[in-house]
Design a protein around this motif. Structure first.
Motif, PDB file in Angstrom:
ATOM      1  N   LEU A   1       2.560  15.522   3.583  1.00 32.71           N
ATOM      2  CA  LEU A   1       1.528  15.030   2.676  1.00 32.71           C
ATOM      3  C   LEU A   1       0.299  15.933   2.675  1.00 32.71           C
ATOM      4  CD1 LEU A   1       1.788  11.195   3.333  1.00 32.71           C
ATOM      5  CD2 LEU A   1       2.364  12.395   1.230  1.00 32.71           C
ATOM      6  N   ILE A   2      -0.102  16.388   3.856  1.00 31.04           N
ATOM      7  CA  ILE A   2      -1.256  17.286   3.935  1.00 31.04           C
ATOM      8  C   ILE A   2      -0.982  18.576   3.166  1.00 31.04           C
ATOM      9  CG2 ILE A   2      -2.609  18.744   5.486  1.00 31.04           C
ATOM     10  CD1 ILE A   2      -3.476  15.872   5.524  1.00 31.04           C
ATOM     11  N   SER A   3       0.222  19.117   3.320  1.00 31.17           N
ATOM     12  CA  SER A   3       0.594  20.326   2.570  1.00 31.17           C
ATOM     13  C   SER A   3       0.545  20.059   1.070  1.00 31.17           C
ATOM     14  CB  SER A   3       1.999  20.773   2.970  1.00 31.17           C
ATOM     15  OG  SER A   3       2.064  21.053   4.352  1.00 31.17           O
ATOM     16  N   PHE A   4       1.020  18.904   0.671  1.00 35.07           N
ATOM     17  CA  PHE A   4       0.997  18.526  -0.742  1.00 35.07           C
ATOM     18  C   PHE A   4      -0.430  18.477  -1.267  1.00 35.07           C
ATOM     19  CE2 PHE A   4       0.247  14.689  -3.364  1.00 35.07           C
ATOM     20  CZ  PHE A   4       0.728  15.167  -4.575  1.00 35.07           C
TER      21      PHE A   4
ATOM     22  N   LEU B   1       0.824  -1.206   0.000  1.00 35.90           N
ATOM     23  CA  LEU B   1       0.000   0.000   0.000  1.00 35.90           C
ATOM     24  C   LEU B   1       0.863   1.263   0.000  1.00 35.90           C
ATOM     25  CD1 LEU B   1      -2.892  -0.967   2.456  1.00 35.90           C
ATOM     26  CD2 LEU B   1      -3.007  -0.730  -0.027  1.00 35.90           C
ATOM     27  N   LYS B   2       1.970   1.226   0.732  1.00 39.44           N
ATOM     28  CA  LYS B   2       2.854   2.389   0.754  1.00 39.44           C
ATOM     29  C   LYS B   2       3.502   2.598  -0.619  1.00 39.44           C
ATOM     30  CE  LYS B   2       3.900   2.415   5.682  1.00 39.44           C
ATOM     31  NZ  LYS B   2       4.936   2.289   6.734  1.00 39.44           N
ATOM     32  N   ARG B   3       3.875   1.489  -1.263  1.00 41.32           N
ATOM     33  CA  ARG B   3       4.440   1.617  -2.611  1.00 41.32           C
ATOM     34  C   ARG B   3       3.384   2.092  -3.603  1.00 41.32           C
ATOM     35  NH1 ARG B   3       8.183  -3.904  -2.984  1.00 41.32           N
ATOM     36  NH2 ARG B   3       9.816  -3.180  -1.542  1.00 41.32           N
ATOM     37  N   TRP B   4       2.169   1.627  -3.401  1.00 44.17           N
ATOM     38  CA  TRP B   4       1.074   2.075  -4.258  1.00 44.17           C
ATOM     39  C   TRP B   4       0.839   3.573  -4.085  1.00 44.17           C
ATOM     40  CZ3 TRP B   4      -1.503   0.749  -8.382  1.00 44.17           C
ATOM     41  CH2 TRP B   4      -2.732   1.358  -8.671  1.00 44.17           C
ATOM     42  N   MET B   5       0.981   4.073  -2.864  1.00 42.30           N
ATOM     43  CA  MET B   5       0.809   5.496  -2.592  1.00 42.30           C
ATOM     44  C   MET B   5       1.894   6.306  -3.300  1.00 42.30           C
ATOM     45  SD  MET B   5       0.160   7.177   1.121  1.00 42.30           S
ATOM     46  CE  MET B   5      -0.379   8.870   1.302  1.00 42.30           C
ATOM     47  N   VAL B   6       3.125   5.809  -3.264  1.00 38.23           N
ATOM     48  CA  VAL B   6       4.211   6.482  -3.982  1.00 38.23           C
ATOM     49  C   VAL B   6       3.920   6.497  -5.476  1.00 38.23           C
ATOM     50  CG1 VAL B   6       6.654   6.379  -4.561  1.00 38.23           C
ATOM     51  CG2 VAL B   6       5.923   5.921  -2.229  1.00 38.23           C
ATOM     52  N   PHE B   7       3.392   5.369  -5.979  1.00 38.38           N
ATOM     53  CA  PHE B   7       3.051   5.300  -7.394  1.00 38.38           C
ATOM     54  C   PHE B   7       1.981   6.320  -7.769  1.00 38.38           C
ATOM     55  CE2 PHE B   7       0.029   3.644 -10.553  1.00 38.38           C
ATOM     56  CZ  PHE B   7       0.851   3.614 -11.668  1.00 38.38           C
ATOM     57  N   MET B   8       0.980   6.503  -6.901  1.00 36.30           N
ATOM     58  CA  MET B   8      -0.079   7.476  -7.178  1.00 36.30           C
ATOM     59  C   MET B   8       0.482   8.887  -7.256  1.00 36.30           C
ATOM     60  SD  MET B   8      -2.709   5.616  -7.568  1.00 36.30           S
ATOM     61  CE  MET B   8      -4.072   6.754  -7.586  1.00 36.30           C
ATOM     62  N   HIS B   9       1.451   9.180  -6.386  1.00 35.26           N
ATOM     63  CA  HIS B   9       2.063  10.504  -6.415  1.00 35.26           C
ATOM     64  C   HIS B   9       2.927  10.683  -7.661  1.00 35.26           C
ATOM     65  CE1 HIS B   9       1.566  10.770  -1.767  1.00 35.26           C
ATOM     66  NE2 HIS B   9       0.472  11.118  -2.425  1.00 35.26           N
TER      67      HIS B   9
ATOM     68  N   CYS C   1       4.668  17.778  -6.661  1.00 35.95           N
ATOM     69  CA  CYS C   1       4.510  16.320  -6.554  1.00 35.95           C
ATOM     70  C   CYS C   1       5.739  15.660  -5.947  1.00 35.95           C
ATOM     71  CB  CYS C   1       4.205  15.726  -7.924  1.00 35.95           C
ATOM     72  SG  CYS C   1       2.492  15.968  -8.442  1.00 35.95           S
ATOM     73  N   TYR C   2       6.904  16.292  -6.077  1.00 32.77           N
ATOM     74  CA  TYR C   2       8.076  15.767  -5.397  1.00 32.77           C
ATOM     75  C   TYR C   2       7.874  15.810  -3.885  1.00 32.77           C
ATOM     76  CZ  TYR C   2      10.874  15.538  -9.655  1.00 32.77           C
ATOM     77  OH  TYR C   2      11.357  15.208 -10.890  1.00 32.77           O
ATOM     78  N   LEU C   3       7.141  16.823  -3.421  1.00 38.46           N
ATOM     79  CA  LEU C   3       6.813  16.917  -1.997  1.00 38.46           C
ATOM     80  C   LEU C   3       5.966  15.720  -1.576  1.00 38.46           C
ATOM     81  CD1 LEU C   3       6.895  18.709   0.590  1.00 38.46           C
ATOM     82  CD2 LEU C   3       4.771  19.751  -0.210  1.00 38.46           C
ATOM     83  N   GLY C   4       5.000  15.342  -2.424  1.00 40.78           N
ATOM     84  CA  GLY C   4       4.172  14.186  -2.113  1.00 40.78           C
ATOM     85  C   GLY C   4       4.959  12.889  -2.141  1.00 40.78           C
ATOM     86  N   ILE C   5       5.848  12.748  -3.129  1.00 37.09           N
ATOM     87  CA  ILE C   5       6.655  11.533  -3.208  1.00 37.09           C
ATOM     88  C   ILE C   5       7.579  11.419  -2.002  1.00 37.09           C
ATOM     89  CG2 ILE C   5       8.442  10.361  -4.548  1.00 37.09           C
ATOM     90  CD1 ILE C   5       7.218  11.693  -7.062  1.00 37.09           C
ATOM     91  N   LEU C   6       8.214  12.527  -1.651  1.00 34.38           N
ATOM     92  CA  LEU C   6       9.112  12.522  -0.497  1.00 34.38           C
ATOM     93  C   LEU C   6       8.339  12.247   0.793  1.00 34.38           C
ATOM     94  CD1 LEU C   6      12.003  12.987   0.490  1.00 34.38           C
ATOM     95  CD2 LEU C   6      11.470  15.418   0.712  1.00 34.38           C
TER      96      LEU C   6
END
Length: 232
Positions: free
Chosen positions: A82-85, A9-17, A67-72
């Motif tokens: 993530l909330i800021s992103f 799920l965490k990898r999936w979240m990175v993929f979505m970002h 989006c780099y903020l979301g990935i990081l």
């Protein structure tokens, strides 16, 4: 929830970002495409669609950076990041939708002022000296040669003296010139409408993809936060 499922799920979240980043790149590409397609500025000058194109370019570039903020944040499991992103991306999505609406509205409103601009440009061309308004003249010749047309509504617009770019032969070596019978108003109007409609639809589709990415990512993040498994 076992550890392998959490990791997935965490990898999936990175993929979505990463998908959000890709959609931002596409928005920027649509803006560049729109800027190049918003040519003939000397002839059609009542509306300035390249302003919306420039805004899409800037917005798409900011989305890519954000989006780099979301990935990081996904990799570091940083809830605040993530909330800021999500907040910034949501605001940028609103800008994208606003610019898409401009293209879609312009597509419907072209007929209201397109013909007047074209006729005004034709009058300016005919009243210009040999060295005056060279950009407008080049655009007129380019339109007539590209769309295989002559004048605004037909060769009669040139008062019996059609330009060499109206000639049906290429290269033109005949006199008097035999021009294309169709005017340029119809083909050019259809060309503008097709491009504006495709740009607007493309930007809307990318905004929808970004919204879906945010929704899925928020669900995963909230689940992890409630279960205490990360993203705190």
């Amino acid at each position: 929830m076992n550890r392998s499922c959490i990791t997935f799920l965490k990898r999936w979240m990175v993929f979505m970002h990463l998908l959000c980043w890709t959609s931002g790149a596409f928005v920027q590409a649509f803006g560049i495409f729109g800027m190049f397609k918003s040519q003939y500025g000397s002839i059609i000058n009542t509306f300035k669609p390249h302003y919306a194109s420039n805004c899409l370019i800037v917005t798409g570039a900011i989305v890519c950076c954000v989006c780099y903020l979301g990935i990081l944040g996904s990799l570091r499991e940083n809830h605040c990041m993530l909330i800021s992103f999500y907040i910034v991306l949501f605001l940028l999505m609103l800008v994208e939708l606003a610019m898409a609406c401009i293209f879609l509205v312009v597509d419907r409103e072209i007929d209201r002022y397109f013909e007047d601009d074209f006729l005004r440009a034709l009058d300016t061309y005919r009243q210009s000296s040999d060295t005056g308004n060279l950009t407008l003249k080049e655009e007129f010749h380019y339109i007539q040669a590209t769309f295989k047309c002559c004048g605004v509504h037909g060769p009669s617009d040139w008062n019996g003296h059609p330009q060499i770019s109206c000639c049906i032969e290429d290269p033109c070596n005949m006199f008097p010139i035999i021009p294309w019978e169709e005017g340029c108003f119809g083909p050019l109007r259809s060309w503008f409408k097709m491009n504006f409609l495709s740009i607007g639809a493309g930007v809307v589709s990318q905004a929808i993809i970004q919204a879906l990415c945010i929704c899925f990512s928020c669900i995963i993040m909230c689940n992890f936060r409630m279960t205490g498994r990360g993203y705190m």
